[in-house]
Design a protein around this motif. Sequence first.
Motif, mmCIF file in Angstrom:
data_model
loop_
_atom_site.group_PDB
_atom_site.id
_atom_site.type_symbol
_atom_site.label_atom_id
_atom_site.label_comp_id
_atom_site.label_asym_id
_atom_site.label_seq_id
_atom_site.Cartn_x
_atom_site.Cartn_y
_atom_site.Cartn_z
ATOM 1 N N THR A 53 7.521 -5.021 12.059
ATOM 2 C CA THR A 53 6.377 -5.890 11.772
ATOM 3 C C THR A 53 5.536 -6.086 13.022
ATOM 4 N N TYR A 54 4.246 -6.209 12.811
ATOM 5 C CA TYR A 54 3.318 -6.494 13.903
ATOM 6 C C TYR A 54 2.058 -7.101 13.308
ATOM 7 N N GLU A 55 1.154 -7.523 14.171
ATOM 8 C CA GLU A 55 -0.083 -8.157 13.728
ATOM 9 C C GLU A 55 -1.280 -7.445 14.337
ATOM 10 N N ASN A 101 -1.559 -9.790 4.018
ATOM 11 C CA ASN A 101 -0.206 -9.284 4.262
ATOM 12 C C ASN A 101 -0.182 -7.830 3.802
ATOM 13 N N ASN A 102 -0.015 -6.929 4.740
ATOM 14 C CA ASN A 102 0.007 -5.502 4.427
ATOM 15 C C ASN A 102 1.456 -5.015 4.452
ATOM 16 N N ILE A 103 1.966 -4.606 3.294
ATOM 17 C CA ILE A 103 3.372 -4.207 3.179
ATOM 18 C C ILE A 103 3.458 -2.755 2.732
ATOM 19 N N TYR A 119 3.857 -5.081 7.676
ATOM 20 C CA TYR A 119 5.295 -4.922 7.485
ATOM 21 C C TYR A 119 5.571 -3.485 7.055
ATOM 22 N N GLY A 120 6.424 -2.808 7.794
ATOM 23 C CA GLY A 120 6.822 -1.452 7.442
ATOM 24 C C GLY A 120 8.299 -1.425 7.090
ATOM 25 N N ILE A 121 8.614 -1.012 5.868
ATOM 26 C CA ILE A 121 9.994 -1.026 5.383
ATOM 27 C C ILE A 121 10.470 0.406 5.170
ATOM 28 N N ALA A 123 2.001 1.899 0.222
ATOM 29 C CA ALA A 123 1.765 0.493 -0.116
ATOM 30 C C ALA A 123 2.736 0.053 -1.202
ATOM 31 N N THR A 124 3.341 -1.101 -1.014
ATOM 32 C CA THR A 124 4.325 -1.577 -1.984
ATOM 33 C C THR A 124 3.693 -1.824 -3.348
ATOM 34 N N GLN A 125 4.462 -1.546 -4.386
ATOM 35 C CA GLN A 125 4.031 -1.808 -5.756
ATOM 36 C C GLN A 125 4.808 -2.979 -6.353
ATOM 37 N N SER A 126 5.583 -3.657 -5.516
ATOM 38 C CA SER A 126 6.461 -4.726 -5.993
ATOM 39 C C SER A 126 5.872 -6.099 -5.696
ATOM 40 N N ASP A 127 5.685 -6.893 -6.741
ATOM 41 C CA ASP A 127 5.239 -8.274 -6.553
ATOM 42 C C ASP A 127 6.295 -9.092 -5.819
#
Length: 232
Positions: free
Chosen positions: A117-119, A28-30, A130-132, A36-40
């Motif tokens: 989101t895409y795969e 899962n790439n967020i 996932y791009g936020i 890159a997310t730093q949030s668990d």
Amino acid sequence: MVLGVLFTTASCSGLRVVDELAPLLVENNIEVNGKATQSDDDFDIMRQRPNRGIGNVRLFLSMHQIGTSLGENVIGQWFKSIGEAPAVYDSIARINSAAQLGLHYFNLGFYKTEVTTYETVKRKKVIAHYGINTGPQYTINQYSLTSTSRFIDSALTFHTPSLTSGEGIVAENLENEQLSVLNFLKNNGYYQAKLGWIYFEVDTTRGPSTSQVVCIVDPYIYGGSIERKILS
């Protein structure tokens, strides 16, 4: 000895014994605002997670597959109990995860959050992306308490708010303030006070940094007695 033989025949990647037609989720790439997310918390939200492992080695997946190949016996059940079933990719879970990410950031005060989101698929291995884009966080510029009951309204002047100007409009903080107001009412003689009496109105029309939050106590919502009582 049995373990040595079984692991020797297992795939090093942990993927070989899985149905070749079933693509597996391997990551899962967020990314949040391009990084890159730093949030668990973001990863905890995921509706589907890849099998645990180190690099390409999916040890727990291998254990489960070994148990499946051994059949319904004690050793087979033991391997399956300590292993993990294949994380067969689920596109619906990816879409639901994206929706949950959007809701999560909305609850943190990022009211204009957009999630894409895409795969990507390579050799039956799937990475879910996932791009936020959060936009600005809405913060409290002014906070006040009021009540539709003039008696409660007067009492609320003695309540010490847990919300302060400058902090984000975070759903969890609003819930904590709601509980704080409820406890204050009960501690001051309004023993029949209910959580449903207390709600918030948030005015964001002036922009992210000038939002106004009002906590309203309306005891007439549910009816019943709102009389303040004194224990004798």
